[in-house]
Design an enzyme around this catalytic site. Structure first.
Site, PDB file in Angstrom:
ATOM      1  CB  SER A   1      -6.760   3.789   4.304  1.00 31.39           C
ATOM      2  OG  SER A   1      -6.841   3.663   2.922  1.00 31.39           O
TER       3      SER A   1
ATOM      4  CB  CYS B   1      -6.404   3.241  -2.063  1.00 30.27           C
ATOM      5  SG  CYS B   1      -6.482   1.706  -1.212  1.00 30.27           S
TER       6      CYS B   1
ATOM      7  NE  ARG C   1      -5.773  -0.968  -2.054  1.00 30.47           N
ATOM      8  CZ  ARG C   1      -4.874  -1.602  -1.291  1.00 30.47           C
ATOM      9  NH1 ARG C   1      -5.145  -2.785  -0.784  1.00 30.47           N
ATOM     10  NH2 ARG C   1      -3.719  -1.036  -1.012  1.00 30.47           N
TER      11      ARG C   1
ATOM     12  CE  LYS D   1      -6.209   0.589   1.729  1.00 27.63           C
ATOM     13  NZ  LYS D   1      -5.265   1.723   1.627  1.00 27.63           N
TER      14      LYS D   1
ATOM     15  CG  ASP E   1      -2.215   0.949  -3.196  1.00 22.94           C
ATOM     16  OD1 ASP E   1      -1.009   1.257  -3.045  1.00 22.94           O
ATOM     17  OD2 ASP E   1      -3.128   1.459  -2.530  1.00 22.94           O
ATOM     18  CG  ASN E   2      -1.680   4.364  -4.603  1.00 21.77           C
ATOM     19  OD1 ASN E   2      -2.809   4.075  -4.227  1.00 21.77           O
ATOM     20  ND2 ASN E   2      -0.744   4.750  -3.729  1.00 21.77           N
TER      21      ASN E   2
ATOM     22  CG  HIS F   1      -9.936   1.229   0.572  1.00 17.31           C
ATOM     23  ND1 HIS F   1      -8.935   2.144   0.452  1.00 17.31           N
ATOM     24  CD2 HIS F   1     -11.028   1.919   1.004  1.00 17.31           C
ATOM     25  CE1 HIS F   1      -9.379   3.343   0.784  1.00 17.31           C
ATOM     26  NE2 HIS F   1     -10.649   3.229   1.127  1.00 17.31           N
TER      27      HIS F   1
ATOM     28  CE  LYS G   1      -2.637   7.706  -1.445  1.00 16.04           C
ATOM     29  NZ  LYS G   1      -2.681   7.088  -0.106  1.00 16.04           N
TER      30      LYS G   1
ATOM     31  CG  HIS H   1      -1.943   4.099   3.653  1.00 15.65           C
ATOM     32  ND1 HIS H   1      -2.287   5.036   4.600  1.00 15.65           N
ATOM     33  CD2 HIS H   1      -2.736   4.345   2.578  1.00 15.65           C
ATOM     34  CE1 HIS H   1      -3.258   5.806   4.108  1.00 15.65           C
ATOM     35  NE2 HIS H   1      -3.543   5.417   2.878  1.00 15.65           N
TER      36      HIS H   1
ATOM     37  CG  ASP I   1      -2.078   0.901   1.144  1.00 18.36           C
ATOM     38  OD1 ASP I   1      -2.240   1.534   0.091  1.00 18.36           O
ATOM     39  OD2 ASP I   1      -2.844   0.993   2.122  1.00 18.36           O
ATOM     40  CG  ASP I   2      -0.006   4.821  -0.068  1.00  9.10           C
ATOM     41  OD1 ASP I   2      -0.777   4.515  -1.000  1.00  9.10           O
ATOM     42  OD2 ASP I   2      -0.315   5.608   0.842  1.00  9.10           O
TER      43      ASP I   2
END
Lengths: 467, 467
Positions: B160, B78, B82, B135, B288-289, B137, B309, B236, B38-39
């Site tokens: 998140s 996010c 996803r 996660k 994810d980004n 989301h 991001k 994240h 994540d991130d």
């Protein structure tokens, strides 16, 4: 997978026996090759994160050897950086840096003083064959050439490949985009003689490589330990590449040039293996300064580091560096500090040679790190010179900037920082987040360190401003 | 060196025999694990060039597998990213993107519609055990949770880890610097039930890993093919790390968090080897980004890529990606394009499963590239969505920006570019040098491509703005 694991296990057991004193350690390697690129950026190799340039030989070299991620040159431009590598001394000591004329030019009358002792000269005391190939840039007059500085032979271009631009060449930076041999009247030399002018730059990477291969073979045959300093003239602009590497890279001409240098490295390591010299030869790959960003896509990339050639931001002075010697170097990634200043003491240690006496040396012996005897580098600080001035100081992970000057077009004056800017290079390798307010005690410590360093320097007579 | 060479030779001979049809090729692997960070930034792994963060397990995974240097997510934030991974469709098709509310929040009433078919649901048609960890989301109401979308089980935080911030927590971004469990009232769920609130975020990476290990072992024992979607809640912000990884990294807390994720990956691959499933399990690692740059040293680095991001510059959507399966994936670096949109068709191909029918899919089967049957990816274009809008288009090495919006603080409005900005991502991966003036025919072609793409899209009912 299993077979690989057995190999690792066998190596591990052998290492244990060596450490326990039950088996003799291997002899020190006898030969040393330093491969020095010109203006290669920290981010330009696949093993340093470039997404488009293919460097399979350097990647493999990094896997079989040590990839150093925090390795510095001692100046952010060509001449002083090379003087530091050759002598193990900050270039201010021998007058090889200047803010007025930052490098030597074809009209320069100066060069590396005779009193200086190069790595080659040091190794001559141990009977080494010594060879310089490629770019020199420490003086093109006879008394400054490699053959006057401890090298048995020289084959190369004595300064940068963009010098001696002819009058009729298209003016300004645009000229660099269409490389034609006839635009640059640069000489190719054999020892002290010019043998080709203008040099056919399309074939220099190939010819420098062939020269290195020949010298490895000849010295092997003659059973002589050798030192080869192979300083490519590229990827400095103007970018030239041989036919075989033209239009091969996804990254365009710049990528083609890097991929030819990668081929060159692969060819040299292959030759060492074929000659059964791999375990006896330490090969070091690095570059003289960061990428020349003002040339857009003809300049390289410093990856995540800030700025490039000509600046004391990390992108100007941290170089993609690999140490390789299957019989000596313990494979891995080294995140500790090292510098081209350390090459002289390290090479002295690896070759069992006495270091030059009666002079200040600024390097450390990195051999224990190469051997994997310690994870801690003896180098814990670095002074970032810009001309004759210390612009920045690193101690541990902290770096303070007292002055900065970007290498980008448009900013001509250095900016003074009082209090200095402070960065933690571990947390913030891109030098984005100034933390001087939070850590005034660190900036004070670094300022004191700068003062002590400067007090210990006796500047040599300036060589770069002589015309 | 020699033993290694023999191993390589043996593998080479075996491969030749397979290619010549003299030996049967290995069966398709039965199991699939997607590890989704994540991130995480493009430049945050050692194998993608980070100088300070140590990621030995991911580095080894990249060496034994394929490192993809041009792999994209389908959205720069996010929730839509996803949704695209799960369904193989641009999120505009299922209403999972919005410029008004860019992701789902704890007060959201929407989520991934029931009509959508996730990778898990697709694999259920082949009798797979399917598990989501970490996660989600894609909606926290019961009808949107993993167990309503084809997953047999779920263990994780449904959105998140910075959501549900409590009222008494220090205000503003400063609060992220001192992570305390009690500041964020985020729930940890087992299937549809909250089992811990606030979740002890210090241990989530470890607990998610233990859950994955357990599921691998259980399914192996029960001889069931499995699909595990392991989506870490980190790095994240707020950054949490277990005791074992606290103060371990040179790169500070952010580095500690990445090094714990690296440990997690190593633990999973080790488990697969121990269970003798390595050759039968395809493991995919990506993020994810891009990195959340506004959080300074608590956000990651996109390496040499621009921005992060939330932006459609490369740093926002190109991810550090590795495919691994010793029995299937041919080791190497892949510089061709790929996308999380391609995971559904690729997994369908690798598991011999029928793709969902009666719907537009936006992915390509990457299996031939994974097998090394071709060096050419079937994906040659990418549409960079920002909310419901296409901000940029890539075709081959060219990328046109029709609108841009930086993720940095201070710029709130998108900038329209007419004519669009144009970059050659091979020559200029950092998107520094606009070449739209030199190549108007390319920008026209990319503009036409954008129009055709947009004309083929029927937007789904927006899920993100429902409250």
């Amino acid at each position: 997978m299993k077979k690989k694991r057995y190999v690792n296990l066998t190596l591990f057991v052998l290492n244990c026996l060596v450490l326990a004193g039950l088996l003799p350690a291997q002899d020190s390697p006898k030969n040393v090759i330093v491969i020095f690129a010109d203006d290669l950026g920290y981010g330009d190799l696949a093993c340093f994160g470039h997404p488009a340039i293919a460097t399979p030989h350097l990647d493999q070299m990094a896997l079989d050897g040590q990839k150093w991620t925090s390795f510095y040159v001692a100046a952010c431009v060509c001449t002083p950086s090379r003087a530091a590598l050759q002598t193990g001394r900050y270039p201010i000591r021998n007058g090889m840096c200047s803010s007025r004329r930052r490098v030597l030019f074809p009209d320069s009358k100066g060069g590396l003083p005779q009193a200086e002792i190069t790595i080659a000269k040091m190794l001559k005391t141990r009977g080494y064959a010594t060879h310089a190939i490629g770019k020199w840039h420490l003086g093109h007059l006879p008394e400054y050439l490699p053959t006057s500085h401890g090298y048995d032979s020289y084959f190369g271009i004595p300064y940068s490949n963009d010098m001696d631009a002819i009058r009729n060449a298209p003016k300004g930076k645009a000229k660099f985009w269409e490389p034609r041999i006839e635009y640059w009247n640069v000489p190719l030399m054999r020892d002290e003689k010019i043998i080709e002018r203008p040099a056919n730059q399309h074939t220099i990477t190939r010819r420098f490589t062939e020269e290195a291969v020949k010298l490895i073979q000849v010295n092997k045959k003659e059973k002589k330990p050798f030192f080869i300093y192979l300083a490519h003239n590229l990827p400095h602009v103007p970018l030239f590449v041989s036919n075989e590497f033209t239009d091969r890279s996804r990254a365009g001409l710049y990528g083609d040039v890097i991929e030819e240098i990668d081929w060159s490295v692969g060819t040299i390591l292959k030759t060492l293996r074929e000659e059964n010299l791999a375990d006896d030869t330490l090969v070091i790959f690095t570059s003289d300064n960061g990428p020349w960003l003002t040339f857009n896509t003809h300049g390289g990339s410093a990856g995540l580091l800030r700025d490039g050639k000509g600046s004391t931001w990390e992108g100007g002075m941290r170089e993609p560096t690999i140490f390789w010697c299957p019989g000596l170097v313990k494979p891995g990634i080294v995140r500790e500090m090292g510098s081209t200043l350390d090459l002289m003491p390290t090479i002295a240690s690896v070759t069992d040679t006495k270091l030059p006496q009666n002079r200040e040396l600024d390097g450390f012996d990195l051999k224990p790190v190469l051997l994997g005897q310690t994870g801690k580098s003896p180098r814990d600080e670095m002074f970032y010179y810009h001309g004759e001035e210390v612009f920045a100081v690193r101690k541990g992970e902290f770096k303070a900037h007292f002055k900065t000057k970007t290498s980008y077009v448009g900013q001509n004056e250095a900016v003074v920082h009082d209090p200095p800017l402070l960065f933690h290079l571990g947390h913030d390798p891109s030098e984005k987040h100034d933390i001087s307010q939070q850590h005034p005690e660190v900036t004070s410590r670094l300022a004191a360190l700068k003062k002590t360093h400067e007090a210990g320097i006796s500047p040599g007579e300036n060589q770069l401003i002589k015309r």
